[in-house]
Scaffold this motif. Structure first.
Motif, PDB file in Angstrom:
ATOM      1  N   PHE A  22       0.863  -1.174   0.000  1.00 32.93           N
ATOM      2  CA  PHE A  22       0.000   0.000   0.000  1.00 32.93           C
ATOM      3  C   PHE A  22       0.903   1.230   0.000  1.00 32.93           C
ATOM      4  CE2 PHE A  22      -2.338   3.223   2.527  1.00 32.93           C
ATOM      5  CZ  PHE A  22      -3.378   3.427   1.650  1.00 32.93           C
ATOM      6  N   TRP A 102      -8.085   0.729  -2.679  1.00 32.31           N
ATOM      7  CA  TRP A 102      -8.614  -0.499  -2.058  1.00 32.31           C
ATOM      8  C   TRP A 102      -8.114  -1.718  -2.817  1.00 32.31           C
ATOM      9  CZ3 TRP A 102     -10.083  -1.070   2.591  1.00 32.31           C
ATOM     10  CH2 TRP A 102     -10.791  -2.206   2.990  1.00 32.31           C
ATOM     11  N   THR A 106      -3.899  -3.271   0.605  1.00 26.77           N
ATOM     12  CA  THR A 106      -4.571  -2.394   1.562  1.00 26.77           C
ATOM     13  C   THR A 106      -5.300  -3.212   2.621  1.00 26.77           C
ATOM     14  OG1 THR A 106      -4.927  -0.799  -0.227  1.00 26.77           O
ATOM     15  CG2 THR A 106      -6.152  -0.460   1.810  1.00 26.77           C
ATOM     16  N   THR A 155       3.286  -2.044   3.408  1.00 29.52           N
ATOM     17  CA  THR A 155       3.371  -0.635   3.035  1.00 29.52           C
ATOM     18  C   THR A 155       4.837  -0.235   3.001  1.00 29.52           C
ATOM     19  OG1 THR A 155       2.565   1.597   3.532  1.00 29.52           O
ATOM     20  CG2 THR A 155       3.102   0.193   5.413  1.00 29.52           C
TER      21      THR A 155
END
Length: 204
Positions: A22, A102, A106, A155
């Motif tokens: 993400f 999304w 995520t 992430t």
């Protein structure tokens, strides 16, 4: 030819990074989350003063039911503000760079983040229920640090430094019960602002 291969490999790595992590997270989210915590923490400090409590010098603090209730709602407001800013800047960045929000990455990040946070929230509620108010601030720092570290794999890898910083700060504050608000302001306020500025400069 070698240069072409290198460019192709770089493009493939970029695509894999986008699909597995993400990357819409904005550094400004951290800055404004930190500002929310900083303002909220300073407000709580003034609230203690208005209730006749000298936070830095009074080792025997008595928390009334009304004060505990007010502190709870202040924490909820800070959480809502941080979440709102995070959502706003994330959406803004994703639109600017045409990034999907999304994705499976995520969902995995949110799941890995929410499990320690949910467990920590229940643990902190139990502390409040049993009257162990001095352990609440250290516990929030520790569980938040664990949550960030747990979500790092989905992430930017840089967030692990924030997670470990929060975790270490929370562990230290366990040995300075009564000064949790100061550690909390530094951890959720100042560290978030510094982290956000670094991330914004690096990934803007």
């Amino acid at each position: 030819m070698n240069q072409q291969h290198q460019e192709d490999l770089a493009h493939i790595r970029s695509m894999m990074e986008r699909s597995s992590r993400f990357i819409s997270l904005s550094g400004l989210s951290g800055v404004f989350a930190g500002l929310s915590a900083l303002i909220g923490g300073l407000y709580v400090y003034e609230l203690f003063k208005s209730n006749g409590m000298d936070y830095l010098n009074d080792d025997h603090r008595l928390y009334s039911t009304n004060l505990v209730s007010e502190l709870f709602w202040i924490a909820i407001i800070i959480l809502i503000c941080a979440f709102t800013f995070g959502t706003f800047f994330t959406i803004r960045k994703s639109r600017k760079y045409n990034l999907p929000i999304w994705t499976s990455a995520t969902k995995k990040m949110l799941f890995n983040l929410s499990v320690p946070l949910l467990a920590g929230g229940i643990f902190c509620l139990a502390l409040v229920y049993h009257g162990y108010f001095g352990l609440v601030a250290p516990s929030t720092l520790i569980f938040y640090g664990l949550a960030v570290i747990n979500a790092e794999k989905y992430t930017f890898s840089d967030v692990k430094y924030l997670g470990f910083s929060e975790l270490i700060l929370g562990c230290i504050s366990l040995f300075y019960i009564g000064y949790g608000l100061l550690f909390w302001i530094f951890g959720f306020g100042i560290l978030h602002i510094l982290y956000g500025l670094v991330m914004f400069k690096k990934y803007k």
